[in-house]
Enzyme design. Structure first.
Site, PDB file in Angstrom:
ATOM      1  N   LYS A   1       0.780  -1.244  -0.059  1.00 24.32           N
ATOM      2  CA  LYS A   1      -0.239   0.311   0.238  1.00 24.32           C
ATOM      3  C   LYS A   1       0.792   1.471  -0.495  1.00 24.32           C
ATOM      4  O   LYS A   1       1.848   2.084   0.757  1.00 24.32           O
ATOM      5  CB  LYS A   1      -0.511  -0.329   1.126  1.00 24.32           C
ATOM      6  CG  LYS A   1      -2.106   0.359   1.127  1.00 24.32           C
ATOM      7  CD  LYS A   1      -1.997   2.051   1.258  1.00 24.32           C
ATOM      8  CE  LYS A   1      -1.549   3.183   2.358  1.00 24.32           C
ATOM      9  NZ  LYS A   1      -1.153   4.026   2.106  1.00 24.32           N
TER      10      LYS A   1
ATOM     11  N   GLY B   1       1.957   4.439  13.736  1.00 21.80           N
ATOM     12  CA  GLY B   1       2.456   3.232  14.103  1.00 21.80           C
ATOM     13  C   GLY B   1       2.097   2.953  15.743  1.00 21.80           C
ATOM     14  O   GLY B   1       2.058   1.674  15.428  1.00 21.80           O
TER      15      GLY B   1
ATOM     16  N   GLU C   1       9.111   0.831  11.533  1.00 21.65           N
ATOM     17  CA  GLU C   1       9.869   1.702  11.210  1.00 21.65           C
ATOM     18  C   GLU C   1       9.854   3.031  11.428  1.00 21.65           C
ATOM     19  O   GLU C   1       8.761   3.648  10.214  1.00 21.65           O
ATOM     20  CB  GLU C   1      10.127   1.385   9.733  1.00 21.65           C
ATOM     21  CG  GLU C   1      11.453   0.143   9.485  1.00 21.65           C
ATOM     22  CD  GLU C   1      12.523   0.237  10.175  1.00 21.65           C
ATOM     23  OE1 GLU C   1      12.679   0.464  10.403  1.00 21.65           O
ATOM     24  OE2 GLU C   1      12.293  -0.740  10.864  1.00 21.65           O
TER      25      GLU C   1
ATOM     26  N   CYS D   1      13.490  10.441   8.419  1.00 17.44           N
ATOM     27  CA  CYS D   1      13.548  10.161   9.887  1.00 17.44           C
ATOM     28  C   CYS D   1      15.432   9.575  10.554  1.00 17.44           C
ATOM     29  O   CYS D   1      15.443  10.241  11.572  1.00 17.44           O
ATOM     30  CB  CYS D   1      12.741   8.550   9.600  1.00 17.44           C
ATOM     31  SG  CYS D   1      14.189   7.703   8.958  1.00 17.44           S
TER      32      CYS D   1
ATOM     33  N   GLU E   1       9.166  15.923  15.923  1.00 14.80           N
ATOM     34  CA  GLU E   1       9.570  15.249  14.142  1.00 14.80           C
ATOM     35  C   GLU E   1       9.389  16.724  13.310  1.00 14.80           C
ATOM     36  O   GLU E   1       8.007  16.851  13.295  1.00 14.80           O
ATOM     37  CB  GLU E   1       9.293  14.537  13.698  1.00 14.80           C
ATOM     38  CG  GLU E   1      10.366  13.988  12.752  1.00 14.80           C
ATOM     39  CD  GLU E   1      10.452  12.542  12.316  1.00 14.80           C
ATOM     40  OE1 GLU E   1       8.865  12.118  12.227  1.00 14.80           O
ATOM     41  OE2 GLU E   1      10.558  11.964  11.994  1.00 14.80           O
TER      42      GLU E   1
END
Ligand code: NAD
Length: 484
Positions: free
Chosen positions: A178, A235, A252, A286, A384
């Site tokens: 996906k 996540g 991840e 990341c 982030e």
């Protein structure tokens, strides 16, 4: 870049009409014009893909074929992809604005290298082994985990699909990929390549879509394992859904990595390397080293050197060879990053360079921005940002530097910059992150990669990455087992 349009989805290894008329339009972040369209996969399309994958796994030849037979197919795919690496990288640059040089490195050479490395790892992988046990030898087999749902973000799309799709296929899994709604074009081009290698029915599906599509895949009871790359917030949600079904899951996730500059560091070398390590992919990485930790003694020198490096960055058309910083993926990302710059100012940090003025009238650009006089409590140091924004933080001594580096909910990457490599290794051992660099930071795709803390669960690359797609089965026998 010619426009690419797809009318069908790649479901169960065949091009099939989507179940709805919903479309994904890919808008160039540089020109703000459409560069292509694909169908958006609905939950019904997800069900068709998973049903095909389930049947292929339960009854089809793929998991029952030899590992060598599966590797031959991957070798063919590698050859096809290799012939198109530059074009694939350039398509991704057009989709999401990554500078051409970075795309060609990661999506081209980097993606192909991963295929070769996975093939090499699989050759030496202990698919079956015998171990001395309590009642005679134990036959230990690594069986494919089953139907895998692979969900990836847009920031380095092919580089992220590869460490899921390739080891899963080699292990004998069937896979539903996906891709993110921002980057469906490169994913469906990969589907065209997969079509050429004639996999058995049902083995691979590629079905682009957003949150609804992804969540339908996660919730589907026919999926045995979810392999996810994306934000920690998503996540966490996915892990809880997988927990309800005791579905295997690897994650991840995000990062907020610290670069610790020790007093004995070579500042020119450090800043030269941080150009890539901190600002790669327009800061949308990341592993970006976005918290720059320095002592009072060398603070001003480091801030001046960073400002000089950042003011020399070429910001503009990502398709231009000389571009260092392209546009961000979407207007919402541009607004988000500008929001962080405003938050930094509001919380009392000082802008040394950059700010919220747009560098170009057109395109979703943000100026490379450097903050000083910040603290690790500020949002610009904790969250982030995913844009070209760096924050310099002062530490009092080395212990304090390690404390600040570890004072983060993330644990993905980190680095130390020092004249003494042995001492650097000692610092590495004190920092709670999955990867670490001494006087450099980049990914080594032969080595296990993943996060401590909220940066993830599980590892990609190397034999650990392949292990994510197998279940261990131990067989004991009252009679002597046949020789291997
Ligand atoms: P995101 O979590 O919003 O989306 C990632 C993917 O998940 C997309 O395909 C999206 O459509 C899908 N998705 C969203 N909601 C979902 C749901 N409820 N169920 C299932 N799927 C869902 O992430 P993003 O902001 O697009 O990507 C950037 C993030 O990815 C950053 O946090 C970055 O650090 C992280 N990332 C991590 C790594 C790594 O290897 N650790 C690599 C690249 C990016």
């Amino acid at each position: 870049m010619r426009s690419r349009n797809y009318d069908e989805l790649f479901i169960g290894g065949r091009w099939q009409a989507p179940s709805t008329k919903r479309r994904l339009s890919v808008i160039s972040p540089h020109t703000e014009e459409s560069i292509g369209e694909t169908p958006e996969a609905s939950p019904e399309d997800v069900d068709r893909a998973v049903t095909a994958a389930r049947k292929a796994f339960d009854d089809g030849p793929w998991p029952r074929m030899s590992v060598d037979g599966r590797m031959e197919k991957i070798e063919k795919l590698t050859a096809i992809y290799t012939a198109e690496t530059d074009a694939m990288a350039d398509l991704i640059t057009a989709e999401m604005g990554s500078p051409k040089s970075f795309s060609r490195l990661g999506q081209g050479t980097g993606a192909v290298a991963q295929m070769h490395l996975n093939l090499a790892t699989a050759k030496n992988f202990p698919w079956v082994e015998r171990r001395p046990g309590l009642f005679g030898d134990v036959h230990v087999r690594r069986a494919p985990v089953g139907v895998v749902g692979a969900i990836v973000p847009w920031n380095v799309p092919q580089f992220l699909i590869m460490p899921k799709l390739i080891p899963a296929l080699i292990a004998g899994c069937t896979v539903v990929v996906k891709p993110a709604p921002e980057t469906p074009l490169d994913a469906l081009w990969l589907a065209e390549m997969l079509d050429e290698i004639d996999l058995p029915d049902g083995v691979v599906s590629i079905i682009p879509g957003g949150r609804e599509t992804g969540e339908a895949l996660v919730r589907h009871p026919g999926v045995d394992k979810i392999s996810f790359t994306g934000s920690s917030a998503t996540g966490r949600h996915i892990a809880s859904l997988c927990g309800e079904q005791l579905k295997r899951v690897s994650l991840e996730l995000g990062g907020k990595s610290a670069a610790i500059i020790l007093d004995d560091a070579d500042i020119d070398h450090t800043v030269n390397h941080l150009k890539m390590a901190s600002l790669m992919n327009n800061g949308q990485a990341c592993v970006a080293q976005t918290r720059i930790l320095v002592s009072e003694r060398r603070h001003d020198e480091v801030v001046d050197a960073l400002a000089a490096m950042m003011s020399g960055l070429q910001v503009g058309d990502p398709a231009d060879d000389a571009t260092d910083i392209g546009p961000l993926v979407a207007q919402r990302q541009q607004h988000r990053v500008m929001g962080y710059i405003e938050a930094g100012v509001d919380e009392g940090a000082r802008i040394v360079l950059g700010g919220t003025d747009k560098p170009h009238d057109r395109g979703w650009y943000v100026q490379p921005t450097l903050f000083a006089d910040a603290t690790n409590e500020m949002r610009i140091a904790r969250e982030e940002i995913f844009g070209p924004v760096l924050t310099v933080l002062k530490y009092s001594d080395e212990r304090d530097a390690v404390r600040i580096a570890n004072d983060s909910e993330y644990g993905l990457g980190g680095s130390v910059w020092t004249a003494d490599v042995a001492h650097g290794l000692n610092i590495a051992e004190q920092v709670r992150t999955g990867t670490f660099g001494i006087n450099m930071y980049t990914l080594d795709t032969t080595a296990p990669f993943g996060g401590f803390k909220q940066s993830g669960i599980g590892r990609e690359f190397g034999s650990e990455g392949l292990s994510e797609y197998v279940e261990l089965q131990s067989t004991i026998s009252a009679g002597k087992l046949p020789d291997l």
